[in-house]
Structures are given as structure tokens and as C-alpha cells.
Design a protein around this motif. Sequence first.
Motif, PDB file in Angstrom:
ATOM      1  N   SER A 138     117.502  45.421  41.133  1.00  0.00           N
ATOM      2  CA  SER A 138     118.559  46.423  41.031  1.00  0.00           C
ATOM      3  C   SER A 138     118.394  47.196  39.736  1.00  0.00           C
ATOM      4  O   SER A 138     117.889  46.673  38.739  1.00  0.00           O
ATOM      5  CB  SER A 138     119.940  45.750  41.038  1.00  0.00           C
ATOM      6  OG  SER A 138     120.952  46.704  40.729  1.00  0.00           O
ATOM      7  N   GLY A 139     118.853  48.432  39.763  1.00  0.00           N
ATOM      8  CA  GLY A 139     118.896  49.236  38.542  1.00  0.00           C
ATOM      9  C   GLY A 139     120.282  49.149  37.927  1.00  0.00           C
ATOM     10  O   GLY A 139     121.027  48.189  38.160  1.00  0.00           O
ATOM     11  N   GLY A 140     120.634  50.168  37.150  1.00  0.00           N
ATOM     12  CA  GLY A 140     121.940  50.177  36.500  1.00  0.00           C
ATOM     13  C   GLY A 140     121.941  49.281  35.268  1.00  0.00           C
ATOM     14  O   GLY A 140     120.903  48.838  34.783  1.00  0.00           O
ATOM     15  N   SER A 141     123.137  48.974  34.768  1.00  0.00           N
ATOM     16  CA  SER A 141     123.254  48.214  33.511  1.00  0.00           C
ATOM     17  C   SER A 141     123.587  46.740  33.734  1.00  0.00           C
ATOM     18  O   SER A 141     123.189  45.887  32.931  1.00  0.00           O
ATOM     19  CB  SER A 141     124.340  48.850  32.639  1.00  0.00           C
ATOM     20  OG  SER A 141     125.569  48.878  33.357  1.00  0.00           O
ATOM     21  N   THR A 142     124.289  46.428  34.820  1.00  0.00           N
ATOM     22  CA  THR A 142     124.737  45.035  35.000  1.00  0.00           C
ATOM     23  C   THR A 142     123.597  44.019  34.972  1.00  0.00           C
ATOM     24  O   THR A 142     123.715  42.975  34.318  1.00  0.00           O
ATOM     25  CB  THR A 142     125.548  44.898  36.309  1.00  0.00           C
ATOM     26  OG1 THR A 142     126.640  45.809  36.275  1.00  0.00           O
ATOM     27  CG2 THR A 142     126.058  43.479  36.493  1.00  0.00           C
ATOM     28  N   PRO A 143     122.474  44.284  35.646  1.00  0.00           N
ATOM     29  CA  PRO A 143     121.447  43.241  35.708  1.00  0.00           C
ATOM     30  C   PRO A 143     120.613  43.083  34.431  1.00  0.00           C
ATOM     31  O   PRO A 143     119.813  42.148  34.341  1.00  0.00           O
ATOM     32  CB  PRO A 143     120.559  43.671  36.872  1.00  0.00           C
ATOM     33  CG  PRO A 143     120.755  45.130  37.010  1.00  0.00           C
ATOM     34  CD  PRO A 143     122.117  45.452  36.479  1.00  0.00           C
ATOM     35  N   LEU A 152     121.400  43.719  44.179  1.00  0.00           N
ATOM     36  CA  LEU A 152     122.136  44.977  44.274  1.00  0.00           C
ATOM     37  C   LEU A 152     123.250  45.040  43.246  1.00  0.00           C
ATOM     38  O   LEU A 152     123.791  44.000  42.848  1.00  0.00           O
ATOM     39  CB  LEU A 152     122.759  45.135  45.676  1.00  0.00           C
ATOM     40  CG  LEU A 152     121.810  45.248  46.867  1.00  0.00           C
ATOM     41  CD1 LEU A 152     122.624  45.208  48.169  1.00  0.00           C
ATOM     42  CD2 LEU A 152     120.983  46.525  46.788  1.00  0.00           C
ATOM     43  N   GLY A 153     123.605  46.258  42.845  1.00  0.00           N
ATOM     44  CA  GLY A 153     124.844  46.503  42.137  1.00  0.00           C
ATOM     45  C   GLY A 153     125.742  47.308  43.072  1.00  0.00           C
ATOM     46  O   GLY A 153     125.356  47.619  44.202  1.00  0.00           O
ATOM     47  N   ILE A 154     126.929  47.606  42.574  1.00  0.00           N
ATOM     48  CA  ILE A 154     127.866  48.416  43.370  1.00  0.00           C
ATOM     49  C   ILE A 154     128.458  49.469  42.439  1.00  0.00           C
ATOM     50  O   ILE A 154     128.903  49.145  41.319  1.00  0.00           O
ATOM     51  CB  ILE A 154     129.046  47.567  43.920  1.00  0.00           C
ATOM     52  CG1 ILE A 154     128.547  46.540  44.944  1.00  0.00           C
ATOM     53  CG2 ILE A 154     130.125  48.457  44.543  1.00  0.00           C
ATOM     54  CD1 ILE A 154     128.359  47.056  46.344  1.00  0.00           C
ATOM     55  N   GLY A 159     131.280  53.096  45.761  1.00  0.00           N
ATOM     56  CA  GLY A 159     130.827  52.324  46.913  1.00  0.00           C
ATOM     57  C   GLY A 159     129.359  52.506  47.223  1.00  0.00           C
ATOM     58  O   GLY A 159     128.891  52.089  48.290  1.00  0.00           O
ATOM     59  N   HIS A 160     128.586  53.083  46.314  1.00  0.00           N
ATOM     60  CA  HIS A 160     127.135  53.110  46.599  1.00  0.00           C
ATOM     61  C   HIS A 160     126.520  51.782  46.203  1.00  0.00           C
ATOM     62  O   HIS A 160     127.021  51.069  45.329  1.00  0.00           O
ATOM     63  CB  HIS A 160     126.456  54.284  45.874  1.00  0.00           C
ATOM     64  CG  HIS A 160     126.244  54.070  44.410  1.00  0.00           C
ATOM     65  ND1 HIS A 160     127.134  54.510  43.445  1.00  0.00           N
ATOM     66  CD2 HIS A 160     125.244  53.466  43.746  1.00  0.00           C
ATOM     67  CE1 HIS A 160     126.677  54.202  42.252  1.00  0.00           C
ATOM     68  NE2 HIS A 160     125.538  53.553  42.396  1.00  0.00           N
ATOM     69  N   THR A 161     125.416  51.459  46.858  1.00  0.00           N
ATOM     70  CA  THR A 161     124.608  50.322  46.449  1.00  0.00           C
ATOM     71  C   THR A 161     123.152  50.721  46.582  1.00  0.00           C
ATOM     72  O   THR A 161     122.832  51.593  47.410  1.00  0.00           O
ATOM     73  CB  THR A 161     124.921  49.057  47.275  1.00  0.00           C
ATOM     74  OG1 THR A 161     124.348  47.906  46.634  1.00  0.00           O
ATOM     75  CG2 THR A 161     124.422  49.160  48.700  1.00  0.00           C
TER      76      THR A 161
HETATM   77  C1  6PG Z   1     121.232  52.597  39.861  1.00  0.00           C
HETATM   78  C2  6PG Z   1     121.546  51.340  40.624  1.00  0.00           C
HETATM   79  C3  6PG Z   1     122.921  51.389  41.184  1.00  0.00           C
HETATM   80  C4  6PG Z   1     123.725  50.441  40.327  1.00  0.00           C
HETATM   81  C5  6PG Z   1     125.202  50.699  40.453  1.00  0.00           C
HETATM   82  C6  6PG Z   1     125.970  49.819  39.460  1.00  0.00           C
HETATM   83  O1  6PG Z   1     120.095  53.063  39.904  1.00  0.00           O
HETATM   84  O2  6PG Z   1     122.167  53.052  39.179  1.00  0.00           O
HETATM   85  O3  6PG Z   1     120.647  50.790  41.328  1.00  0.00           O
HETATM   86  O4  6PG Z   1     123.064  51.038  42.526  1.00  0.00           O
HETATM   87  O5  6PG Z   1     123.412  49.100  40.707  1.00  0.00           O
HETATM   88  O6  6PG Z   1     125.432  52.062  40.162  1.00  0.00           O
HETATM   89  O7  6PG Z   1     125.539  50.190  38.167  1.00  0.00           O
HETATM   90  P1  6PG Z   1     126.042  49.398  36.855  1.00  0.00           P
HETATM   91  O8  6PG Z   1     125.405  48.034  36.930  1.00  0.00           O
HETATM   92  O9  6PG Z   1     125.512  50.202  35.713  1.00  0.00           O
HETATM   93  O10 6PG Z   1     127.541  49.333  36.935  1.00  0.00           O
END
Ligand code: 6PG
Length: 251
Positions: free
Chosen positions: A42-47, A142-144, A148-150
Motif C-alpha cells: 500500500s502507499g500513503g502514510s499509514t504503512p 490496503l489503506g482507506i 472511500g478509495h482504496t
Molecule cells: C495512496 C494509497 C491510498 C492510501 C489511502 C490512505 O497512494 O495514497 O495507496 O490508497 O492507502 O489514501 O492514505 P493514508 O495512509 O496516508 O491515510
Amino acid sequence: MPDFTIHILKDSASLARAAAAAIETLAQNSVAEHNSFDIALSGGSTPKSVYALLRNSTKMPWPHTRLFWGDERYVPHDHADSNFRMVNEALLKNGPVPPENIFPIPTIQPTAADSAAYYDAMLREKMVRQNDGFPVFDLVLLGIGPDGHTASLFPGTRAPLEMTRAVTWCDPTVANPAVNPPVQRVTITTPVIWRAENVFVLAEGESKRPILAKICAPDPVENPPVARLLRQCKHAVRFFLDDAANSNTRT
Ligand code: 6PG
């Protein structure tokens, strides 16, 4: 329809530890079963903190673990918004993963559509296990988003509706001009998420509480599209939430 398993952790650090431990166990079991562990990151910041813990793991079977990306922002890999850059800084740079086991989504092609086509072909070539022509990951992480996108299956775009390709692209700003970052995305598709042997969803913070309340509500008909997507997964879906994101936490 899979049962959702929901793990509630008291805070972000506890969530990261629980998710990292679950990934380690899954990796060991996958390698014991079929000598490989293929994960879509997964991308984003949580992981980020999960990847940092895995970097120092003594349990991960890295020689048999292959890293793919569930989605990417269509920016250079050294760009601040790049999911590759985030994983590289947290896990890969001078880390334990053999370079030959790392398969980022390229963003050097002329268009996001070209990058999606390239990665689609690469997955079909590299992924040993397939189902109905779609790659089967041992784990899709996955993140959310609050909307509501994932992955990068953004509501209101064409991406969640793609049912023939394994990888597609979208411009999330067409559905939400306020999306951040406002760049095109490349993403694995719904059929790929559905076929994963395991799906882990990581979410933390107050901002995720409303969407998670809808996703975890008992009536999938009323739920947002992402809930129906997750409820149609073939196998286990596990949520790792902190108290702030848990709609059942009274504060
Ligand atoms: C991305 C992610 C996306 C992410 C969610 C949650 O490229 O941004 O893959 O699906 O998981 O937006 O993002 P956060 O973990 O930053 O809240």
C-alpha cells in the motif's frame, strides 16, 4: 462473502506492530506452503511505520518475498509524493530486500495509461499464481481514504469499474478536485483485490472513523462502493485500526 476480522489497537505504534507481526506470520506460512510470498504494498502514510518495522525483522523470509505495489502516483520515483520513494526510504534503501525481488510500478512511460499497461503485462509475466487470468497475491495491503478509495480506486472515476485488466489508471481530480496529491494514479484493479489470498486494511485516525463505520456496518447494500468491493473478496479480509479510527470506540 468473507467475514471481516477487525483488530483494534490502542494507538498507531501498536497498530504498526500488530500489522508487521501478521505480515511476518503470513510470509512464513506462504513460503512454507509454496516457497514464495508475493505482496502488493500500500502507499500513503499509514504503512510507513509497518515497513520500517519489517526492515529490522528477523522473521521475514526476504529471499522468497517479492514486493509489488498496489498503486502509485504518476510522478518520478524520487518525487515527494511517490509511493516507491516512501517504501524505499522506510524499507528498501540499504535494507534486507534483494533488488531482484522489488517490482515497482514504473512512471517513466509517456502516460499513466502506458505505465498501467506495462505493469499489467509485467504482473501477468511475473506472477506464478493466476486465477481467470488475474495475478493472485498472497497479500494485498490496503489503506482507506476518507472518501472511500482504496489502492487508487477512487469513487467517481473509471478505475473501480475496470474488470478486465489487472492494472488501470485514473485522474482522481476529475471526481474530487481537492484530492491530495492531485496527480494521476496507476492501480491494481478490483478483480485483483478480490482474488488475493489475504487482504489487510490499515487505517488510523479520526478522519477514517466515518468511512470505516460505513464499511463495517452490517448492510453491504447501503455501504460505500469500497465496502462492497471488500465484501466480495474471495478470502480473508483483516482490518487493523487504531482506537481513533474505530467507530465503536466511545470518546
Ligand atoms: C495512496 C494509497 C491510498 C492510501 C489511502 C490512505 O497512494 O495514497 O495507496 O490508497 O492507502 O489514501 O492514505 P493514508 O495512509 O496516508 O491515510
